[in-house]
Design an enzyme around this catalytic site. Structure first.
Site, PDB file in Angstrom:
ATOM      1  N   GLU A   1      51.098  50.351  37.035  1.00  0.00           N
ATOM      2  CA  GLU A   1      50.275  49.677  38.026  1.00  0.00           C
ATOM      3  C   GLU A   1      49.346  48.613  37.516  1.00  0.00           C
ATOM      4  O   GLU A   1      49.133  47.643  37.814  1.00  0.00           O
ATOM      5  CB  GLU A   1      49.128  50.793  38.631  1.00  0.00           C
ATOM      6  CG  GLU A   1      48.366  50.347  39.718  1.00  0.00           C
ATOM      7  CD  GLU A   1      47.623  51.496  40.269  1.00  0.00           C
ATOM      8  OE1 GLU A   1      46.590  51.138  40.877  1.00  0.00           O
ATOM      9  OE2 GLU A   1      47.963  52.512  40.057  1.00  0.00           O
ATOM     10  N   ASP A   2      48.981  48.654  36.022  1.00  0.00           N
ATOM     11  CA  ASP A   2      48.099  47.718  35.507  1.00  0.00           C
ATOM     12  C   ASP A   2      48.473  46.941  34.404  1.00  0.00           C
ATOM     13  O   ASP A   2      47.971  46.002  33.858  1.00  0.00           O
ATOM     14  CB  ASP A   2      46.793  48.595  34.972  1.00  0.00           C
ATOM     15  CG  ASP A   2      46.029  49.210  36.009  1.00  0.00           C
ATOM     16  OD1 ASP A   2      46.217  48.764  37.177  1.00  0.00           O
ATOM     17  OD2 ASP A   2      45.210  50.073  35.775  1.00  0.00           O
TER      18      ASP A   2
END
Length: 137
Positions: free
Chosen positions: A79-80
């Protein structure tokens, strides 16, 4: 810079050793997460890696296995950090990938609206993506 994370990770390894868990995969997950999060900071200025290591310590204390502990270490990398699902599948086993995928939000920039889904609302794409993330979980 990573002293706190390294110290917490030593606690994780100690728990893993006490329980005779295979530590190689946990070490690999930590090294991967540490590398991918190396330039990230939390809002309070602390290195971001402190967060996934703290999550993994909780999981270790709750007596989860090496896959769940590794998933805790890696839970934000897709996600990051731009770490792709394909790369994770290559680097780690299916269980770890499935755990991380399960808790990774659907990217609303890549989200495709489904007109056939009665819960979808074209005016609220972000909420629709959040709904799909919740369903996936």
């Amino acid at each position: 810079m990573f002293e706190e994370a390294d110290k917490t990770f030593d606690q994780i390894l100690s728990i893993a050793r006490e329980r005779d868990l295979p530590e190689e995969i946990i070490i690999k997950a930590y090294q991967t997460a540490k590398e991918l999060h190396k330039n990230q900071k939390r809002k309070d200025g602390q290195p971001y890696i402190n967060h996934p290591v703290a999550v993994a310590l909780i999981l270790a204390k709750l007596e989860f296995d090496e896959n769940v502990i590794s998933g805790g270490l890696l839970h934000d990398v897709i996600e990051d950090c731009g770490y792709t699902p394909a790369q994770m599948k290559k680097d780690f086993n299916k269980t770890i990938f499935d755990l991380v995928d399960c808790v990774s939000a659907i990217d609303d920039a890549k989200y495709i609206f489904d007109k056939k889904d009665i819960f979808e609302d074209p005016e609220f794409v972000k909420s629709s993506a959040e709904e799909q993330t919740f369903r996936k979980l």
